[in-house]
Scaffold this active site. Structure first.
Site, PDB file in Angstrom:
ATOM      1  N   ASP A   1       7.129   4.199   4.775  1.00 27.67           N
ATOM      2  CA  ASP A   1       6.007   4.989   4.282  1.00 27.67           C
ATOM      3  C   ASP A   1       6.144   5.069   2.753  1.00 27.67           C
ATOM      4  O   ASP A   1       7.107   4.559   2.159  1.00 27.67           O
ATOM      5  CB  ASP A   1       5.982   6.382   4.940  1.00 27.67           C
ATOM      6  CG  ASP A   1       4.572   6.986   4.881  1.00 27.67           C
ATOM      7  OD1 ASP A   1       3.744   6.507   4.075  1.00 27.67           O
ATOM      8  OD2 ASP A   1       4.293   7.934   5.637  1.00 27.67           O
TER       9      ASP A   1
HETATM   10  C1  NOJ Z   1       1.546   8.194   3.310  1.00 32.05           C
HETATM   11  C2  NOJ Z   1       1.176   8.508   4.720  1.00 32.05           C
HETATM   12  O1  NOJ Z   1       2.206   9.243   5.336  1.00 32.05           O
HETATM   13  C3  NOJ Z   1       0.884   7.282   5.575  1.00 32.05           C
HETATM   14  O2  NOJ Z   1       0.379   7.695   6.799  1.00 32.05           O
HETATM   15  C4  NOJ Z   1      -0.056   6.361   4.858  1.00 32.05           C
HETATM   16  O3  NOJ Z   1      -0.343   5.256   5.673  1.00 32.05           O
HETATM   17  C5  NOJ Z   1       0.574   5.940   3.551  1.00 32.05           C
HETATM   18  N1  NOJ Z   1       0.805   7.110   2.723  1.00 32.05           N
HETATM   19  C6  NOJ Z   1      -0.285   4.935   2.790  1.00 32.05           C
HETATM   20  O4  NOJ Z   1      -1.403   5.521   2.275  1.00 32.05           O
END
Ligand code: NOJ
Length: 741
Positions: free
Chosen positions: A288
């Protein structure tokens, strides 16, 4: 006889055909692996490491910081994938940069296409309330079609996190609290995104997130720790991720949380032992946003090098946004801390997905401006969004059949901060959705009732304490035959980094409701929100409540369809609504405890100040018609291990409207080597009945539905007595027992 012969031929043909297909798939896989190897052979270590990096463009921001030099990174071959960049022209421009590098390896473009791309569908929690897998698959299919037409190859969805704590803002992104429902929905979404052919220009690769157990963040606070038993992990939290992988999802995202002390991004047990060795996952794992960097804040890595080493050795292939892999991996290989073959494995997994998407054949195949123009927000997509939105609405209360409202109504007051609101309707994580294109509730009602006198007043803002709009709202309420009161929470209060310690309506909305109530006019509350709310007063006083979540681009039309009876609501809650935050965690499948709740016994498991019961139980939702559940009957009272039990129940529509009902089957294992939940959803059927019609439903139960992690952690069933519970929600059920001998 003739029919039999034909059927046999058909079966033989389909076996041969599916064998042929399997052969073809295996052959394709082998071909792809060969191609991947041939590319890998030509790559320098630096180029390989470049493939392991993912950076955001500056077109959209979904995390704390943006790396401004991302285009320089592309030109130098130091990045394998880009996210937050879309549009056929823009992705072509970036792809051209990649095509000018020595290896000409195409970029992969990812984006958070969570519930629609341009045509925004209901937020995932809302869609889960439809209990309609075909509708959910369709929603993902439309999203993928639009996203792929805008140059995207990869969505960061589905989110498969079981969420039992409504304080956590991200409950809105998932399918709610139940493992069985969540698993089916995860599969439907993957099928919708990926279709049958990843190389088609209307499909995108899915990403199963957030692996693992992110939904159990302590106290509902985002990014918080998770500490849980392996039994709970395997039984409740892991199955939806696994279901999505079984459905063919080709990528997985690590979660932000630590699990029993080991952050997911450095967790080899999760990323290698479970994902690859147990589940046979062949795709790649991405972190993430800046998760590798966060290993230092978790306190498991002293510096950037150690953070990178821990991640790559855990089995994490792609670094989203930290830039640590680019910075550190080469040196880690040189110093022998990481082998080049570990890097090769990660590169291969990523290249394989690029081949599957057809990007090596034609890196620009998704950058077609003509296709883009004719695809986005097509009328048929808007129609699908309206239909899925109607299916997602849950009727929570309807005293004296106040709904549906007669279309002949003369004057109607539409009041509240969500009455003429477009901004919030598309919810959080609404990708490239343009909120100004959504249909407000007021617009939907006016379109439905061109002849009526439709009055509007804002009543209050969403979250501040100003009462300046109250008087006008009371005034128009007095003039109307009925009031539609649109209340809720803002879209920004849900999603990532949006935990709340209170589940009450924010601002002065409750006071507004009380003022309108004092007018004595009939009121139907339309709720817009992304999580369960504590709405006890509304439930007690207001005759009708419609849970509409955030329904997307077509929200206003869909709600009007339901309010005025063009659509009979059939949604059921995928998550429990508590009475008070103090009851959390509260979910339907809790344990019985050694001192089950007894109102006459002080020393039983209960609160002094509040009932144990939720406000609305899991699976709950009313209809404009009524369904009567007949007696449950079993094909046998006892079955042996190899037998299947048939459970029958007849359902009758005893009301005046045609309607749909979700018939839910729960099971309880009465005595086992470990204490088992008081009930667990194991099957459901969504049926439609004409007024007066009845239908006999059949469910089949085998040991599959009776299995669990036993005291020794082996998975299986134990003989003994079980209870089957069937009903229209998890609370009101007909029950019968049987024995597994
Ligand atoms: C953080 C989030 O937790 C995740 O769900 C998301 O896909 C990513 N950022 C990318 O935007």
């Amino acid at each position: 006889m003739k029919i039999k012969k034909q059927t046999t031929l058909l079966i033989i043909f389909s076996i041969l055909f599916s064998f042929g297909c399997n052969q073809k798939t295996v052959k394709n896989e082998v071909n792809i692996d060969k191609k991947v190897d041939s590319v890998l052979k030509l790559m320098t270590l630096e180029e390989k490491i470049g493939q392991l990096s993912l950076f955001t463009s500056d077109m959209d921001q979904t995390g704390a910081f943006i790396r401004k030099e991302y285009q320089e990174d592309i030109k130098k071959g130091r990045v394998g994938a880009i996210f937050n960049a879309y549009g056929a022209a823009y992705t072509r421009k970036l792809q051209e940069m990649a095509m000018n590098t020595r290896m000409k390896i195409p970029l992969l473009f990812g984006y958070d296409v969570i519930h629609g791309h341009r045509t925004i569908f209901p937020v995932p929690l809302a869609e889960a309330a439809s209990w309609d897998l075909a509708a959910i698959e369709l929603s993902a299919r439309v999203a993928a079609t639009e996203a792929a037409a805008e140059g995207l190859h990869w969505t960061f969805a589905p989110m498969c996190d079981i969420a039992r704590d409504p304080r956590w803002g991200r409950v809105v992104e998932g399918a709610g609290e139940d493992t069985y429902l969540g698993s089916l929905i995860a599969q439907a979404r993957v099928k919708g995104f990926q279709g049958n052919d990843l190389a088609a220009t209307n499909t995108v690769a899915a990403c199963v997130k957030h692996f693992a157990a992110y939904g159990a963040a302590q106290a509902g606070r985002d990014y918080h720790s998770v500490d849980m038993s392996e039994r709970m992990l395997r039984e409740v939290y892991l199955p939806p991720y696994q279901a999505a992988i079984d459905a063919g999802a080709v990528t997985v995202m690590t979660s932000f949380n630590d699990l029993n002390g080991i952050p997911a991004t450095a967790n080899r047990f999760l990323m290698t032992d479970i994902l690859r060795n147990e589940w046979n996952f062949k795709g790649f794992v991405v972190t993430d946003y800046t998760s590798i960097m966060e290993l230092m804040f978790h306190g498991v890595a002293a510096d950037t090098a150690q953070a990178s080493e821990l991640s790559i050795l855990a089995g994490v292939d792609m670094d989203m946004q930290s830039g640590f892999y680019n910075q550190e991996l080469e040196n880690l290989v040189k110093t022998g801390k990481v082998t080049e073959s570990a890097i090769d494995e990660a590169v291969k997994r990523i290249l394989r997905v690029k081949f599957q998407l057809g990007l090596f054949e034609n890196p620009y195949k998704y950058c077609n401006e003509e296709l883009e123009k004719e695809t986005l927000m097509k009328p048929e997509f808007l129609e699908s969004a309206r239909d899925v939105a109607r299916k997602s609405i849950v009727l929570l209360k309807n005293e004296n059949g106040i709904l549906p409202i007669n279309k002949q109504v003369k004057s109607i007051a539409v009041i509240g901060p969500f009455a003429d609101n477009k901004r919030d309707l598309i919810g959080s994580w609404s990708a490239a959705g343009n909120w100004s294109k959504s249909v407000s509730l007021l617009e939907g009602i006016k379109a439905k009732l061109p002849e009526a006198n439709v009055l509007y007043a804002r009543g209050s803002n969403i979250a501040d304490d100003s009462t300046q709009f109250f008087a006008e709202a009371v005034n128009i309420a007095k003039k109307a035959d009925i009031v539609i009161l649109a209340l809720g929470e803002a879209a920004y209060m849900t999603g990532e980094a949006a935990s709340r310690s209170s589940l009450d309506l924010p601002g002065v909305q409750m006071q507004l409701a009380q003022k309108i109530y004092e007018t004595g006019k009939p009121i139907a509350v339309v709720l817009m929100n992304g999580r369960p709310l504590t709405i006890n007063w509304l439930n007690e006083k207001v005759p009708a409540i419609l849970e509409t979540w955030f329904l997307g681009t077509q929200a206003g039309n869909a709600i009007a369809d339901v309010l005025f009876g063009d659509y009979n609501p059939s949604g059921k809650l995928p998550i429990t609504f508590p009475r008070a935050v103090g009851q959390i965690p509260i979910h339907y499948n809790m344990k019985n405890t050694g001192r089950p709740m007894d109102p006459n016994n002080k020393y039983s498991s209960k609160y002094l100040d509040i009932s144990n019961e939720p406000l609305y139980p899991f699976g709950f939702g009313l209809s404009y018609t009524q369904f009567e559940y007949g007696e449950l009957s079993l094909s046998k009272n006892e079955i042996s291990e190899n037998e299947t039990l048939t459970v029958k129940i007849s359902i009758k529509n005893t009301g005046k409207f045609k309607g749909k009902e979700v018939v839910q089957l729960y099971i309880r294992d009465l005595v086992a080597s470990v204490s088992r939940p008081v009930k667990e959803l194991k099957a459901f059927q969504k049926i439609e009945l004409e007024a007066g019609e009845s239908k006999m439903l059949e469910f089949k139960i085998s040991t599959k539905e009776l299995s669990f992690y036993k005291a020794d952690m082996s998975f299986g069933y134990e003989k003994g007595e079980f209870e089957i519970l069937i009903g229209g929600n998890s609370r009101d059920t007909k029950n019968v027992k049987f024995l597994l001998k």
